[in-house]
Enzyme design. Sequence first.
Site, PDB file in Angstrom:
ATOM      1  N   ASP A  71      -3.736  -0.765  -2.393  1.00 61.75           N
ATOM      2  CA  ASP A  71      -4.213   0.318  -2.927  1.00 61.75           C
ATOM      3  C   ASP A  71      -2.611   1.191  -3.113  1.00 61.75           C
ATOM      4  OD1 ASP A  71      -7.124  -0.387  -2.313  1.00 61.75           O
ATOM      5  OD2 ASP A  71      -6.279  -0.804   0.228  1.00 61.75           O
ATOM      6  N   HIS A  87      -4.405  -1.271  -6.478  1.00 60.03           N
ATOM      7  CA  HIS A  87      -5.571  -1.157  -6.500  1.00 60.03           C
ATOM      8  C   HIS A  87      -5.893   0.310  -6.576  1.00 60.03           C
ATOM      9  CE1 HIS A  87      -4.492  -5.582  -4.458  1.00 60.03           C
ATOM     10  NE2 HIS A  87      -3.796  -5.262  -6.051  1.00 60.03           N
ATOM     11  N   ARG A 142     -12.331   3.340  -6.131  1.00 62.41           N
ATOM     12  CA  ARG A 142     -12.914   2.035  -4.550  1.00 62.41           C
ATOM     13  C   ARG A 142     -13.133   2.427  -3.779  1.00 62.41           C
ATOM     14  NH1 ARG A 142     -10.355  -4.145  -3.228  1.00 62.41           N
ATOM     15  NH2 ARG A 142      -8.669  -2.686  -3.032  1.00 62.41           N
ATOM     16  N   LYS A 190     -14.687   1.166  -0.033  1.00 64.58           N
ATOM     17  CA  LYS A 190     -15.025  -0.995   0.076  1.00 64.58           C
ATOM     18  C   LYS A 190     -15.451  -0.240   1.783  1.00 64.58           C
ATOM     19  CE  LYS A 190     -11.017  -1.375   0.264  1.00 64.58           C
ATOM     20  NZ  LYS A 190      -9.008  -2.419   0.588  1.00 64.58           N
ATOM     21  N   ASP A 227       1.139  -0.735   0.100  1.00 60.42           N
ATOM     22  CA  ASP A 227      -0.123  -0.092  -0.288  1.00 60.42           C
ATOM     23  C   ASP A 227       0.698   1.973   0.434  1.00 60.42           C
ATOM     24  OD1 ASP A 227      -1.003  -2.085   1.374  1.00 60.42           O
ATOM     25  OD2 ASP A 227      -2.976  -1.227   1.938  1.00 60.42           O
TER      26      ASP A 227
END
Length: 381
Positions: A219, A240, A273, A275, A197
């Site tokens: 990410d 990501h 994204r 989540k 990340d």
Amino acid sequence: MHAHKLLTSAVVASFAACVLASPAPEPAITEAPSLAKRATTCTFSGSTGASKASVSQQSCSTIVLSDVAVPSGTTLDLSKLKDDTTVIFQGQTTWGYKEWSGPLLRISGNGITIKGDTGASLDGQGARWWDGEGSNGGKTKPKFFYAHDLTSSTITDLYIYNTPVQAVSINGCDGLTITDMTINNEAGDSAGGHNTDGFDIGSSNNVVITGANVYNQDDCVAVNSGTSITFSGGVCSGGHGLSIGSVGGRSDNTVDTVTFKDSKVKDSTNGIRIKARKDETGSITGVTYSGITLQNITKYGVLIEQNYDGGDLKGDPTSGIPITDLTVKDISGTSAVSSSGYNYAIVCGSGACSDWTWSNVKVSGGKTYGSCQNVPSVASC
Ligand SMILES: *[C@@H]1O[C@H](CO)[C@@H](O)[C@H](O)[C@H]1NC(C)=O
């Protein structure tokens, strides 16, 4: 000494002030003697540099870390800095190898100025740990940089290479501006980098990240909780995408007023994204994605889910973490998604997605996701 020639103007100014105040001007002190006055520049280097810098952090107004080689299994620990300390990285900072959880670097304090000098790099040499398993198994990998409990502080021009696993953790911060940081884990694409990340942000307020370049394998940014967080003018590659969450199941589960703007996400699994974990509680409100360019996205251009379960889009969504006041606008992603991927996937629990603004969102190239649920009427799915 020539060291001060490399320093930036602000430091030169404070050094000059120090010199002017002294009856007999002296060159920069290269190592902190125990009687060192506070207004002094201390330079540390080599294999003893990290421990000496830690010991001296209360007595130096400027700490220069010049080609420091941090011994294996230890943290370059500057978590007890006095207010208004400047920390400058020069040359190459490296760490010895050990399987442990880290972090390799920790900096905390109030009014702290952290800078990378021209040509400086912090090189995690992550390939020594990479085994394709990241934080899910295999070797225990040290986290890289804990930027924790920084208040009214700045980090400028840091160049970070090849972190073993997650790169920058921002937690407990209030008033942190990060400018022109590079996190370059590109070598991990073919060498087993995983869960690298870029920025993981939690329980922080007033964080601004501008001009970041992140090449990684997870990410690019993940905001798990916090208020008033802005990421702008960034480039994300290989990972990501720009993420909120996953939110839920932690001690802090509130995301409020987060803006991602004027940035590019390329060669990544997802573009945007959000989540929210299934069966958990919390809230995600006031999130804006604006002026985001997507290119070469393999799975989801825009993914918003209330059924995250460690993996994306798992089963029935729940409504315990509402996503409200979301703005998605000016998203350019024409032909951006692979033909095997999906342009949009939005799965909301009943009544749990509301007050959305959606304009000029153009994501194409991929398929239509067949299981969108409870999508606000303004949005496309
Ligand atoms: C697209 O991105 C993938 C990584 O997700 C990369 O392997 C591939 O080379 C990229 N394709 C192009 C044309 O850049």
